[in-house]
Design an enzyme around this catalytic site. Structure first.
Site, mmCIF file in Angstrom:
data_model
loop_
_atom_site.group_PDB
_atom_site.id
_atom_site.type_symbol
_atom_site.label_atom_id
_atom_site.label_comp_id
_atom_site.label_asym_id
_atom_site.label_seq_id
_atom_site.Cartn_x
_atom_site.Cartn_y
_atom_site.Cartn_z
ATOM 1 N N ARG A 21 -6.686 6.024 18.724
ATOM 2 C CA ARG A 21 -6.252 6.501 17.405
ATOM 3 C C ARG A 21 -7.059 7.719 16.973
ATOM 4 O O ARG A 21 -8.281 7.722 17.066
ATOM 5 C CB ARG A 21 -6.433 5.397 16.366
ATOM 6 C CG ARG A 21 -5.478 4.235 16.533
ATOM 7 C CD ARG A 21 -5.646 3.241 15.393
ATOM 8 N NE ARG A 21 -4.487 2.375 15.282
ATOM 9 C CZ ARG A 21 -4.504 1.071 15.544
ATOM 10 N NH1 ARG A 21 -5.620 0.481 15.921
ATOM 11 N NH2 ARG A 21 -3.408 0.352 15.414
ATOM 12 N N LYS A 156 -2.702 -24.727 14.605
ATOM 13 C CA LYS A 156 -1.710 -23.745 14.173
ATOM 14 C C LYS A 156 -0.466 -23.820 15.038
ATOM 15 O O LYS A 156 -0.528 -24.228 16.206
ATOM 16 C CB LYS A 156 -2.300 -22.336 14.203
ATOM 17 C CG LYS A 156 -2.684 -21.880 15.600
ATOM 18 C CD LYS A 156 -2.878 -20.375 15.669
ATOM 19 C CE LYS A 156 -3.019 -19.940 17.108
ATOM 20 N NZ LYS A 156 -4.325 -19.416 17.455
ATOM 21 N N SER A 189 6.065 -5.120 7.082
ATOM 22 C CA SER A 189 5.886 -3.696 6.803
ATOM 23 C C SER A 189 6.402 -2.768 7.888
ATOM 24 O O SER A 189 6.632 -1.601 7.634
ATOM 25 C CB SER A 189 4.411 -3.410 6.548
ATOM 26 O OG SER A 189 3.672 -3.638 7.726
ATOM 27 N N HIS A 217 3.409 -5.901 0.469
ATOM 28 C CA HIS A 217 4.340 -4.763 0.432
ATOM 29 C C HIS A 217 5.425 -4.929 -0.610
ATOM 30 O O HIS A 217 6.455 -4.258 -0.559
ATOM 31 C CB HIS A 217 4.935 -4.524 1.822
ATOM 32 C CG HIS A 217 3.940 -3.909 2.740
ATOM 33 N ND1 HIS A 217 3.617 -2.573 2.715
ATOM 34 C CD2 HIS A 217 3.124 -4.469 3.662
ATOM 35 C CE1 HIS A 217 2.684 -2.329 3.604
ATOM 36 N NE2 HIS A 217 2.352 -3.458 4.184
ATOM 37 N N THR A 245 -2.145 -7.027 -2.775
ATOM 38 C CA THR A 245 -3.159 -5.976 -2.693
ATOM 39 C C THR A 245 -3.154 -5.148 -3.973
ATOM 40 O O THR A 245 -2.130 -5.045 -4.645
ATOM 41 C CB THR A 245 -2.911 -5.042 -1.494
ATOM 42 O OG1 THR A 245 -4.001 -4.103 -1.411
ATOM 43 C CG2 THR A 245 -1.620 -4.250 -1.635
ATOM 44 N N LYS A 248 -2.120 -0.705 -2.595
ATOM 45 C CA LYS A 248 -0.877 -0.053 -2.194
ATOM 46 C C LYS A 248 -0.111 0.364 -3.454
ATOM 47 O O LYS A 248 -0.490 1.337 -4.095
ATOM 48 C CB LYS A 248 -0.117 -0.940 -1.211
ATOM 49 C CG LYS A 248 -0.882 -1.013 0.123
ATOM 50 C CD LYS A 248 -0.350 -1.943 1.184
ATOM 51 C CE LYS A 248 -1.267 -1.908 2.417
ATOM 52 N NZ LYS A 248 -0.978 -2.925 3.417
ATOM 53 N N THR A 277 -20.510 -11.704 -0.920
ATOM 54 C CA THR A 277 -20.247 -10.270 -0.867
ATOM 55 C C THR A 277 -20.229 -9.709 -2.284
ATOM 56 O O THR A 277 -19.881 -10.411 -3.244
ATOM 57 C CB THR A 277 -18.910 -10.007 -0.123
ATOM 58 O OG1 THR A 277 -18.767 -8.612 0.089
ATOM 59 C CG2 THR A 277 -17.723 -10.519 -0.910
ATOM 60 N N THR A 278 -20.638 -8.454 -2.413
ATOM 61 C CA THR A 278 -20.686 -7.796 -3.720
ATOM 62 C C THR A 278 -19.283 -7.704 -4.314
ATOM 63 O O THR A 278 -18.332 -7.358 -3.601
ATOM 64 C CB THR A 278 -21.279 -6.382 -3.561
ATOM 65 O OG1 THR A 278 -22.577 -6.510 -2.978
ATOM 66 C CG2 THR A 278 -21.392 -5.669 -4.894
HETATM 67 C C1 LIG Z 1 -2.090 -3.733 4.203
HETATM 68 C C2 LIG Z 1 -1.812 -5.194 4.366
HETATM 69 C C3 LIG Z 1 -2.771 -6.152 4.042
HETATM 70 C C4 LIG Z 1 -4.175 -5.765 3.692
HETATM 71 O O1 LIG Z 1 -4.239 -5.171 2.429
HETATM 72 P P1 LIG Z 1 -5.576 -4.383 2.041
HETATM 73 O O2 LIG Z 1 -5.733 -4.553 0.582
HETATM 74 O O3 LIG Z 1 -5.304 -2.963 2.467
HETATM 75 O O4 LIG Z 1 -6.674 -4.981 2.823
HETATM 76 C C5 LIG Z 1 -2.428 -7.493 4.065
HETATM 77 N N1 LIG Z 1 -1.189 -7.883 4.427
HETATM 78 C C6 LIG Z 1 -0.238 -6.983 4.780
HETATM 79 C C7 LIG Z 1 1.113 -7.478 5.155
HETATM 80 C C8 LIG Z 1 -0.520 -5.620 4.770
HETATM 81 O O5 LIG Z 1 0.400 -4.744 5.164
#
Ligand SMILES: *Cc1c(COP(=O)(O)O)cnc(C)c1O
Length: 409
Positions: A21, A156, A189, A217, A245, A248, A277-278
């Site tokens: 990449r 799983k 996605s 998404h 998230t 996004k 974690t912080t």
């Molecule tokens: C981008 C993504 C995540 C992670 O989200 P971040 O906040 O960027 O870590 C989780 N699940 C899916 C399906 C994603 O596309």
């Protein structure tokens, strides 16, 4: 032991497989998204239009979001200064979690450093809370879910993507008394296709399983208040844990789960990825809360409509040229090029000759033979940007002598 040689080998493997990449160095221009400046490897600069970002609604430059962030920085400083447990919980975090819980009509929410961490930390902790838990996971689930499920040491079962019969067979084969959880996404996605949420909830109910939904998404973009596909389809109360998230469509940074107060309390108390974690900076929490609140209202309704319209127009125009796009009815527009070399070549030429930035997507992110360019149209892409993209693709498709559909419909 020659450690450097080992690193060379590992990197060479990626080069050999065409999977190495390279990052494109861009600086987005506030107030002018999707316009950005690309700094080339030789240090020179070129203006570009970003067509592959996940800031789906342009909220990363929204004045009210920026104002909230600046206000919080001025009021409280840069970082939070601690973990949630040790001095890192602020009014900003509390307000954000209340905003998220309300968005998904849940009793509570927990903010993590990212949605990746939220998935990983939650799914890897659930078997501690429900001993013997079996997780049924869609085969195309995001890497963060796969990682959390893999690490948790529990049982799983992987069901074929969106295959309800396969999932049913797997559920039926296990002991009815065993605790179960079904993990899936609302929008996948890479193809932009929807999960059959209602049917998955029906199966969960039938087999007394919990439901875990990644709406990364979809949050901000679907549903009357931006609560995602589960909100749009009236299924919020049938989802036990929602993951989303803040990075996004909400345009900021961070991730979360929303669930019952008891579920959040247990995850909060047991998940190492939450505890050790912080906490996110107050300014980030403030910006995200403002973004969510904005998208719940009329402004959000308007942006969501524009977003869908933009996606429809782009799909229509590319289909009109006979280009093989995948149309699953969502806002994501994948153009299947079909081999890694052409995909990379097209991406490079778009950037160099047309100032259009779209990252190639190759194996293993997508299956071999379906290498693609993945476009994310948004309300900030105007007619001028759309024209430029369509003309560039038309010209390059001919240049690369790629096939078109028979007289496109
Ligand atoms: C981008 C993504 C995540 C992670 O989200 P971040 O906040 O960027 O870590 C989780 N699940 C899916 C399906 C994603 O596309």
């Amino acid at each position: 032991m020659d450690y450097t040689a080992k690193l060379d080998e590992a990197l060479q493997r990626l080069h050999d497989e065409g999977r190495y990449r390279t990052f494109i160095d861009i600086e987005r221009k506030r107030g002018q998204f999707p316009h950005a400046t690309w700094t080339k490897p030789d240090g020179s600069e070129q203006p570009v239009t970003v067509w592959c970002g996940n800031d789906y609604l342009g909220m990363g430059q929204h004045p009210s979001v920026l104002a909230s962030m600046k206000e919080a920085v001025d009021a409280t400083g840069a970082g939070s200064g601690g973990t949630r447990n040790i001095s890192g919980t602020t009014v900003y975090h509390k307000r954000l979690e209340a905003e998220i819980a309300d968005l998904h009509q849940k009793e509570a929410a927990l903010v993590f450093s990212s949605a990746y961490i939220a998935n990983d930390a939650t799914l890897s902790t659930l078997p501690t809370l429900f001993p013997g838990l079996i997780i049924y996971s869609d085969s195309l689930n995001h890497a963060s879910m796969i990682e959390g499920i893999r690490r948790n040491g529990g049982a799983k079962r992987i069901f074929r993507h969106n295959d309800l019969d396969h999932l049913r067979a797997l559920l039926a084969a296990d002991d009815p008394e065993t605790p179960k959880l079904i993990a899936f996404e609302s929008i996948y996605s890479m193809d932009g296709d929807f999960g059959p949420l209602k049917e998955l909830c029906d199966l969960a109910e039938e087999f007394n399983a919990l439901t875990y939904l990644d709406e990364v998404h979809a949050v901000g973009m679907y549903g009357p208040r931006g609560g995602g596909v589960a909100e749009r389809d009236g299924l919020l109360d049938r989802i036990d844990i929602v993951n989303g998230t803040l990075g996004k469509a909400f345009g900021v940074f961070g991730g979360y789960i929303a669930a019952s107060a008891k579920m959040c309390d247990a995850v909060r108390s047991y998940a190492p990825g939450f505890i050790f974690t912080t906490s996110i900076p107050p300014a980030v929490a403030a910006g995200a809360a403002t973004s969510i609140a904005f998208l719940k209202g009329e402004g959000g309704v308007k942006l969501r409509e524009e977003h869908q319209t933009q996606a429809k127009i782009l799909k229509l125009r590319l289909k009109g040229l006979g280009l093989p796009i995948t149309d699953n009815g969502s806002h994501i527009v994948p153009l299947i090029v079909g081999d890694p070399k052409h995909t990379k070549l097209m991406s490079d030429m778009m950037l160099e000759h047309y100032g259009i930035y779209v990252q190639p997507v190759n194996f293993p992110t997508v299956p071999r033979g379906t290498e693609r360019l993945r476009f994310t149209p948004s309300p900030v892409h105007g007619p001028r940007e759309m024209d430029a993209l369509v003309h560039a693709l038309d010209a390059l498709w001919s240049h690369c002598a790629l096939n078109r559909a028979e007289m496109a419909g």
